[in-house]
Enzyme design. Structure first.
Site, short mmCIF file in Angstrom:
data_model
loop_
_atom_site.label_atom_id
_atom_site.label_comp_id
_atom_site.label_asym_id
_atom_site.label_seq_id
_atom_site.Cartn_x
_atom_site.Cartn_y
_atom_site.Cartn_z
N GLU A 274 0.82 -1.21 0.00
CA GLU A 274 0.00 0.00 0.00
C GLU A 274 0.85 1.26 0.00
OE1 GLU A 274 -2.61 -0.69 3.37
OE2 GLU A 274 -3.97 -1.86 2.13
N ASP A 353 -8.47 -8.82 4.42
CA ASP A 353 -8.23 -7.69 5.31
C ASP A 353 -9.30 -7.58 6.40
OD1 ASP A 353 -7.02 -5.49 6.31
OD2 ASP A 353 -7.65 -4.11 4.74
N GLU A 381 -12.51 -1.98 12.31
CA GLU A 381 -12.46 -1.29 11.02
C GLU A 381 -13.58 -1.72 10.08
OE1 GLU A 381 -8.73 -1.67 8.93
OE2 GLU A 381 -9.55 -0.80 7.12
C1 GCU Z 1 -5.98 -2.02 5.88
C2 GCU Z 1 -6.37 -0.70 6.46
C3 GCU Z 1 -5.24 0.28 6.36
C4 GCU Z 1 -3.98 -0.32 6.98
C5 GCU Z 1 -3.69 -1.65 6.35
C6 GCU Z 1 -2.56 -2.40 7.04
O1 GCU Z 1 -5.85 -1.94 4.49
O2 GCU Z 1 -7.51 -0.21 5.80
O3 GCU Z 1 -5.63 1.43 7.03
O4 GCU Z 1 -2.91 0.52 6.82
O5 GCU Z 1 -4.81 -2.48 6.44
O6 GCU Z 1 -2.86 -3.36 7.75
O7 GCU Z 1 -1.41 -2.07 6.87
#
Ligand code: GCU
Length: 666
Positions: A274, A353, A381
């Site tokens: 990400e 997730d 979440e």
């Molecule tokens: C999910 C979450 C993110 C977080 C990511 C992670 O995608 O929405 O906010 O950073 O997990 O676990 O790194």
């Protein structure tokens, strides 16, 4: 005394029925422990505060282990293991035996728990050894004070790029230690803005102070790290783990960090995920990246916890050749055995997730020669933002009990992560935490049960979700039978209720992109065209069998075959593994589409029932708690109705099949 601006949660030491316990604990006798040791001091202080509040007693230190005196005795006899303890009462002599200081502290918290629950200490005989060596909380707190996926106010660790060390730091450490937590990562895995990296002189003094407070409660401080700190902070032009310049920079940096924060446990790293930098940029493996840091922190006793949440979020996941669910396994399995001893791979419970229902990640136990930690999410979440009630411990139990078939008798997830399967000490469990700086720490008072329950379960995976919930209610809310039973009725089925009104049979998502609360059936995070559910006019679900993405084959047999075939796939995960016609008949004898309609109506009805139950507690629980939870229930009901209506109307329009029961579908 100044009134605290935060709740004591389950460490509320208010007056309790003594039931004769007071006769056993008139004084305290200490043997084999140094009363000036920081952890022993914390244990004694907690005992004193607890007894003062609950029994109005102030027990003095005694010279002899007489009857009527609590004896705290150091004893390591092979049965009482590291951080473990034993509680024994015979003929008026109550003993707490522990092999080390942390065991002593946990034993004291256990006694206080029993007292708080108005249990009888006479005749007690309990041996408690922790199941998991590492029991960690991961906070996703940002330096500006915001919290990624935080639903309880702002951070109590950071504010406007400053670190906060105050009374709340200590109370947090007490709460965490009381449920057996022994490691805490205070900052978000997404580490941004070099000027606020915690590994610089700007923050060392506060980090040291915080680490010391944590250490008084047997907790090690850990920090999240930016993999590219060599560039962002060090001004180098590379973060290549095999580059001598990069290695030299980290060697110097780690020396400085461990000298300035002596109690530091190590680091948590989110790399190549990400938008986070990582070794892939340089054509290196995840093992190259993790091992480089691990070798450098090893002389300081440090560990590197390396996350396996590695997937290419910019890839087009609609393509059946790529499947996000496959990514963790595909990225990490090849290097099983290549990771150094002080590296632990931290694996999210599911391959996607933190959805309300997912299969267990095939990496857990899939890796046979690598230290592993399980990562779960206590922060809600995708499970209701701590507005909707969702008691997660039953889900965590399911995860721990899952049989991976990785070989031998010790092959459940609980076995793998405890170190029992491979005989390794660097193993355990971590939860993304749900706390913030609001009065009750967790947004809704009921959400604190997940924080409490995670810790208890991490310590003793054999505890049931029911036992844990009862403890939490009695300590945090009330010992009144009616209150205990009513809250149990609300919370025990709450995960299923949430699942009923949100996404069905393991498909996940259908949630407002990025926000992750509220319904958006087609909501898709990474492109304008995809959906996570792949519904068309004939059916719904993702084919992850050997004819689809092949994800099902990442498991060992017989799990692989079980998931691979529609007939043997557990129904609660049917749509995760298969694309299924709306007319497919489930074991309940309902068609899939009818199941979707029915479960969504039921979900809303169950929320209405929860509200009726909660309202029956008015006047029987603290008014502030009652009102806060009642208000959130109102929001939960609107949310559930919105989900019901959107999901049902979406699938009615898509399938053209009417509800058998003729209910109104908008
Ligand atoms: C999910 C979450 C993110 C977080 C990511 C992670 O995608 O929405 O906010 O950073 O997990 O676990 O790194």
């Amino acid at each position: 005394m100044e009134e605290k601006k935060w709740s004591e949660l389950w460490l509320k030491y208010t007056e309790k029925e003594k039931r004769g316990n007071d006769k056993l604990i008139q004084g305290v006798y200490l043997k084999g422990f140094d009363a000036s040791d920081a952890v022993v001091k914390s244990a004694l202080e907690e005992w004193t505060a607890g007894l003062k509040g609950m029994y109005g007693m102030e027990p003095a230190m005694e010279e002899n282990p007489n009857a009527g005196v609590l004896s705290l005795i150091r004893k390591a006899d092979g049965r009482i293991r590291k951080e473990g303890y034993e509680l024994l009462e015979q003929d008026g002599c109550l003993q707490l035996l522990a092999g080390d200081e942390k065991g002593l502290l946990y034993g004291v918290f256990h006694l206080l728990r029993l007292i708080s629950m108005e249990k009888d200490l006479r005749g007690i005989s309990l041996l408690c050894n922790p199941d998991n060596p590492l029991r960690m909380l991961n906070h996703w707190d940002n330096m500006d004070g915001s919290i990624e996926r935080g639903y309880s106010g702002n951070s109590f660790f950071f504010e406007q790029d400053r670190v906060i060390v105050d009374g709340r730091t200590r109370d947090y450490a007490r709460l965490a230690a009381s449920v057996g937590i022994n490691g805490v990562v205070i900052n978000n895995v997404n580490v941004k803005q070099a000027a606020t990296y915690l590994i610089t002189d700007r923050y060392f003094a506060e980090m040291k102070a915080m680490a010391e407070i944590f250490a008084e409660y047997g907790i090690k401080l850990y920090l999240s790290l930016n993999y590219a700190a060599t560039m962002e902070l060090g001004g180098l032009d590379s973060a290549d783990p095999l580059d001598p310049g990069v290695i030299a920079w980290w060697e110097k940096k780690m020396k400085e960090v461990f000298e300035r924060i002596p109690n530091l446990g190590g680091f948590l790293v989110k790399a190549d995920s990400e938008g986070r930098p990582g070794p892939f940029t340089y054509g290196r493996t995840q093992a190259d990246g993790a091992n480089m840091l691990a070798d450098i922190v090893k002389p300081y006793g440090g560990i590197i916890i390396w996350r396996c949440f590695v997937y290419n979020c910019t890839q087009d996941w609609r393509d059946y050749k790529t499947d996000r669910a496959r990514a963790g396994y595909d990225n990490f399995i090849k290097m099983d055995g290549d990771y150094h001893d002080n590296v632990i791979l931290q694996i999210k419970n599911g391959p996607m997730d933190f959805q309300i229902r997912e299969p267990i990640s095939p990496l857990l136990g899939g890796l046979k020669k690598t230290n592993q930690m399980l990562e779960v999410q206590v922060a809600q979440e995708y499970t209701g933002h701590q507005i909707d009630v969702c008691y997660l411990i039953p889900m965590f139990k399911e995860i721990l009990d899952f049989k991976t078939y990785c070989g031998g008798d010790l092959d459940t997830v609980a076995d793998v992560i405890s170190g029992r399967t491979m005989g390794n000490a660097n193993a355990g469990i971590a939860a993304v935490c749900n706390t913030g700086n609001d009065f009750c720490w967790t947004g809704s008072e009921l959400a604190a049960a997940n924080f409490y329950g995670f810790g208890r379960l991490a310590f003793r995976t054999s505890l049931s979700a029911e036992e844990i919930l009862e403890e939490w209610i009695r300590m945090s809310v009330s010992n009144e039978a009616e209150v205990v039973e009513t809250i149990e009725k609300i919370m025990l089925p709450s995960r299923e209720t949430y699942e009923k009104y949100t996404s069905p049979l393991g498909i996940g998502w259908m949630v407002t992109p990025h926000v992750h609360y509220g319904c958006s059936v087609d909501g898709y995070e990474y492109s304008r065209w995809g959906t996570y559910h792949r519904a068309d006019h004939l059916g719904i679900g993702v084919d992850r069998s050997d004819k689809g993405t092949g994800y099902a084959l990442q498991y060992y047999e017989p799990n692989a075959s079980m998931y691979n075939k529609m007939e043997s796939c557990p129904e609660e995960l049917l749509l995760f593994f298969h694309h299924v016609p709306y007319t497919y008949v489930l074991k309940s004898n309902k068609t899939l589409i009818q199941h979707i309609y029915d479960s969504h109506f039921e979900g809303v009805e169950e929320v209405e029932e929860m509200i009726r139950l909660w309202e029956s507690l008015q006047g029987k629980v603290d008014t502030g708690v009652y009102e806060n939870v009642r208000r959130r229930f109102g929001m939960q009901l609107s949310n559930a109705k919105e989900w019901r209506d959107q999901v049902n109307s979406y699938f009615y329009r898509k399938s053209g099949i009417a509800d058998e029961r003729g209910r109104v579908i908008y």
